[in-house]
Enzyme design. Structure first.
Site, PDB file in Angstrom:
ATOM      1  CG  HIS A  18      -1.863  -1.122   1.349  1.00 31.10           C
ATOM      2  ND1 HIS A  18      -2.020  -1.880   2.487  1.00 31.10           N
ATOM      3  CD2 HIS A  18      -2.734  -1.640   0.447  1.00 31.10           C
ATOM      4  CE1 HIS A  18      -2.948  -2.794   2.283  1.00 31.10           C
ATOM      5  NE2 HIS A  18      -3.394  -2.687   1.057  1.00 31.10           N
ATOM      6  CE  LYS A  42     -13.646  -6.631   3.635  1.00 32.50           C
ATOM      7  NZ  LYS A  42     -13.068  -5.844   2.550  1.00 32.50           N
ATOM      8  NE  ARG A  91      -2.564  -7.347  -4.397  1.00 31.40           N
ATOM      9  CZ  ARG A  91      -3.327  -7.617  -3.334  1.00 31.40           C
ATOM     10  NH1 ARG A  91      -2.768  -8.026  -2.226  1.00 31.40           N
ATOM     11  NH2 ARG A  91      -4.625  -7.498  -3.404  1.00 31.40           N
ATOM     12  CB  SER A 129      -4.034  -7.013   4.096  1.00 34.41           C
ATOM     13  OG  SER A 129      -3.500  -5.760   3.790  1.00 34.41           O
TER      14      SER A 129
HETATM   15  P1  ADP Z   1      -9.755  -3.946  -0.283  1.00 28.14           P
HETATM   16  O1  ADP Z   1     -10.406  -4.673   0.846  1.00 28.14           O
HETATM   17  O2  ADP Z   1     -10.568  -2.784  -0.793  1.00 28.14           O
HETATM   18  O3  ADP Z   1      -9.207  -4.795  -1.398  1.00 28.14           O
HETATM   19  P2  ADP Z   1      -7.041  -3.643   0.603  1.00 28.14           P
HETATM   20  O4  ADP Z   1      -6.640  -2.907   1.824  1.00 28.14           O
HETATM   21  O5  ADP Z   1      -6.839  -5.103   0.588  1.00 28.14           O
HETATM   22  O6  ADP Z   1      -8.536  -3.231   0.404  1.00 28.14           O
HETATM   23  O7  ADP Z   1      -6.325  -3.046  -0.665  1.00 28.14           O
HETATM   24  C1  ADP Z   1      -6.423  -1.681  -1.014  1.00 28.14           C
HETATM   25  C2  ADP Z   1      -5.738  -1.437  -2.357  1.00 28.14           C
HETATM   26  O8  ADP Z   1      -4.360  -1.726  -2.247  1.00 28.14           O
HETATM   27  C3  ADP Z   1      -6.245  -2.309  -3.500  1.00 28.14           C
HETATM   28  O9  ADP Z   1      -6.240  -1.525  -4.686  1.00 28.14           O
HETATM   29  C4  ADP Z   1      -5.233  -3.401  -3.598  1.00 28.14           C
HETATM   30  O10 ADP Z   1      -5.165  -3.926  -4.900  1.00 28.14           O
HETATM   31  C5  ADP Z   1      -3.981  -2.641  -3.254  1.00 28.14           C
HETATM   32  N1  ADP Z   1      -2.925  -3.517  -2.726  1.00 28.14           N
HETATM   33  C6  ADP Z   1      -3.021  -4.448  -1.774  1.00 28.14           C
HETATM   34  N2  ADP Z   1      -1.826  -5.075  -1.563  1.00 28.14           N
HETATM   35  C7  ADP Z   1      -0.962  -4.493  -2.418  1.00 28.14           C
HETATM   36  C8  ADP Z   1       0.426  -4.691  -2.726  1.00 28.14           C
HETATM   37  N3  ADP Z   1       1.164  -5.636  -2.142  1.00 28.14           N
HETATM   38  N4  ADP Z   1       0.979  -3.896  -3.645  1.00 28.14           N
HETATM   39  C9  ADP Z   1       0.228  -2.936  -4.249  1.00 28.14           C
HETATM   40  N5  ADP Z   1      -1.071  -2.736  -4.063  1.00 28.14           N
HETATM   41  C10 ADP Z   1      -1.664  -3.486  -3.144  1.00 28.14           C
END
Ligand code: ADP
Length: 152
Positions: A18, A42, A91, A129
């Site tokens: 992120h 959620k 990703r 995550s």
């Molecule tokens: P959501 O529950 O909306 O998917 P996340 O917190 O999992 O929320 O992810 C938020 C954003 O960050 C999404 O666009 C996701 O694709 C991106 N993201 C998550 N992990 C990574 C990573 N390792 N590298 C780049 N972007 C990421």
């Protein structure tokens, strides 16, 4: 007009993946709002206030970044905050297939808001995550996947 982007997500927790997306978005926008979505149906692992506090620490010296929470539609949050861009990270093709209909539907609802995708830096594309949470739940050390300001 200022170029304001909303980066929506759960950030449960906020990872180096992120962080990479936000840092790479900074030259493109005047301001990036990291927006933590609150969805009553959620379940989250880390409390909302803690997730906000962590992100606040990571960007404490970066004036172009703020962190907010929101409920409801992302496009409504964007309109309420004067943002014309939704920022998301990609990703893999799996992320793309998931994101595509959301982006189409957001455009149908709010044609003035553009979704912008940044492709993850290769060395960070394995960070997820869900897996970070699993490591922590099982007593492991996930610090290598997290910004240094986030100590879990
Ligand atoms: P959501 O529950 O909306 O998917 P996340 O917190 O999992 O929320 O992810 C938020 C954003 O960050 C999404 O666009 C996701 O694709 C991106 N993201 C998550 N992990 C990574 C990573 N390792 N590298 C780049 N972007 C990421």
């Amino acid at each position: 007009m200022k170029r304001i982007a909303v980066f929506p997500g759960s950030f449960d927790p906020f990872t180096l993946g992120h962080d990479d997306i936000v840092k790479r978005a900074l030259p493109l926008f005047d301001h990036v709002i990291i927006a933590i979505g609150v969805n009553a149906s959620k379940k989250y692992h880390f409390p909302l206030e803690l997730r906000m506090e962590w992100i606040g620490k990571v960007f404490a010296t970066e004036e172009k970044v703020s962190v907010k929470k929101y409920e409801g539609l992302t496009v409504d949050f964007c309109r309420g905050n004067g943002a014309n861009f939704i920022l998301r990270g990609l990703r893999s093709n799996v992320d793309f297939e998931f994101e595509k209909p959301i982006a189409h539907m957001n455009t149908a609802m709010a044609n003035e808001i553009e979704t912008v995708f940044l492709v993850t830096s290769p060395e960070l594309s394995g960070i997820n995550s869900t897996i970070v949470r699993d490591i922590i739940k099982n007593g492991g050390n996930a610090s290598q996947f997290l910004p240094k300001e986030i100590e879990i």
